[in-house]
Write a protein that holds these residues in place. Structure first.
Motif, PDB file in Angstrom:
ATOM      1  N   GLY A  26      36.110  26.573  30.294  1.00  0.00           N
ATOM      2  CA  GLY A  26      36.079  28.023  30.382  1.00  0.00           C
ATOM      3  C   GLY A  26      34.895  28.656  29.703  1.00  0.00           C
ATOM      4  O   GLY A  26      34.395  29.692  30.127  1.00  0.00           O
ATOM      5  N   LEU A  27      34.409  28.074  28.621  1.00  0.00           N
ATOM      6  CA  LEU A  27      33.332  28.692  27.857  1.00  0.00           C
ATOM      7  C   LEU A  27      31.982  28.040  28.088  1.00  0.00           C
ATOM      8  O   LEU A  27      30.994  28.490  27.544  1.00  0.00           O
ATOM      9  CB  LEU A  27      33.660  28.666  26.363  1.00  0.00           C
ATOM     10  CG  LEU A  27      34.906  29.469  25.972  1.00  0.00           C
ATOM     11  CD1 LEU A  27      35.137  29.366  24.467  1.00  0.00           C
ATOM     12  CD2 LEU A  27      34.797  30.911  26.392  1.00  0.00           C
TER      13      LEU A  27
ATOM     14  N   ASP B 101      31.783  36.154  27.153  1.00  0.00           N
ATOM     15  CA  ASP B 101      32.731  36.484  28.208  1.00  0.00           C
ATOM     16  C   ASP B 101      34.023  36.931  27.536  1.00  0.00           C
ATOM     17  O   ASP B 101      34.845  36.105  27.131  1.00  0.00           O
ATOM     18  CB  ASP B 101      32.945  35.268  29.103  1.00  0.00           C
ATOM     19  CG  ASP B 101      33.884  35.543  30.271  1.00  0.00           C
ATOM     20  OD1 ASP B 101      34.642  36.541  30.236  1.00  0.00           O
ATOM     21  OD2 ASP B 101      33.859  34.737  31.213  1.00  0.00           O
TER      22      ASP B 101
ATOM     23  N   ASP C  19      36.691  38.373  28.654  1.00  0.00           N
ATOM     24  CA  ASP C  19      37.937  38.002  29.336  1.00  0.00           C
ATOM     25  C   ASP C  19      38.315  36.558  29.004  1.00  0.00           C
ATOM     26  O   ASP C  19      39.478  36.263  28.718  1.00  0.00           O
ATOM     27  CB  ASP C  19      37.799  38.176  30.848  1.00  0.00           C
ATOM     28  CG  ASP C  19      37.717  39.639  31.268  1.00  0.00           C
ATOM     29  OD1 ASP C  19      38.181  40.507  30.505  1.00  0.00           O
ATOM     30  OD2 ASP C  19      37.181  39.902  32.358  1.00  0.00           O
ATOM     31  N   ALA C  20      37.326  35.655  29.028  1.00  0.00           N
ATOM     32  CA  ALA C  20      37.605  34.245  28.708  1.00  0.00           C
ATOM     33  C   ALA C  20      38.029  34.099  27.254  1.00  0.00           C
ATOM     34  O   ALA C  20      38.942  33.335  26.935  1.00  0.00           O
ATOM     35  CB  ALA C  20      36.370  33.388  28.992  1.00  0.00           C
TER      36      ALA C  20
ATOM     37  N   ARG D 221      41.601  35.299  26.822  1.00  0.00           N
ATOM     38  CA  ARG D 221      42.532  34.245  27.279  1.00  0.00           C
ATOM     39  C   ARG D 221      42.590  33.112  26.269  1.00  0.00           C
ATOM     40  O   ARG D 221      43.653  32.576  25.981  1.00  0.00           O
ATOM     41  CB  ARG D 221      42.103  33.704  28.644  1.00  0.00           C
ATOM     42  CG  ARG D 221      42.446  34.612  29.807  1.00  0.00           C
ATOM     43  CD  ARG D 221      42.262  33.918  31.149  1.00  0.00           C
ATOM     44  NE  ARG D 221      40.922  33.391  31.350  1.00  0.00           N
ATOM     45  CZ  ARG D 221      39.889  34.111  31.803  1.00  0.00           C
ATOM     46  NH1 ARG D 221      40.058  35.384  32.102  1.00  0.00           N
ATOM     47  NH2 ARG D 221      38.703  33.564  31.961  1.00  0.00           N
TER      48      ARG D 221
END
Length: 105
Positions: free
Chosen positions: A15-16, A26, A28-29, A32
């Motif tokens: 994700g990162l 990010d 949003d990431a 989460r």
């Protein structure tokens, strides 16, 4: 490494990875990540679990610098892993500020 953390680390890497390459954050990431990956130990509502309560009212006695250090370097001899290999300095700054915001739950 405990089994509960291993899938979280894999999802964080995936994700990162883009954020690390571009030096952008990010949000949003990272949001989460805080609620899913951190929440796997600290509770999905961040009220505590295997790890301590991460709601802002319980973190105010920590300086932002000490929280960031825990995020990046973990806590030796505990299940808190170091995220430094997977997270940029800017991302750790954002997570620190996010956790210290009163409305995060």
């Amino acid at each position: 490494m405990p089994r509960i953390i291993a899938p979280s680390l894999v999802s964080l890497c995936l994700g990162l990875g883009i954020a690390q390459a571009s030096e952008t954050v990010d949000t949003d990431a990272l949001t989460r990540l805080v609620h899913q990956d951190c929440g796997s130990c600290h509770g999905l509502a961040l009220k505590g679990g295997l790890g301590p309560d991460l709601r802002s009212e319980n973190l105010t006695h920590h300086s932002p610098e000490s929280l960031k250090s825990v995020i990046l370097d973990g806590i030796p001899d505990t299940p808190m892993p170091p995220w430094r290999p997977l997270m940029t300095d800017a991302e750790a700054d954002w997570v620190t500020r996010y956790l210290l915001k009163p409305e995060v739950e």
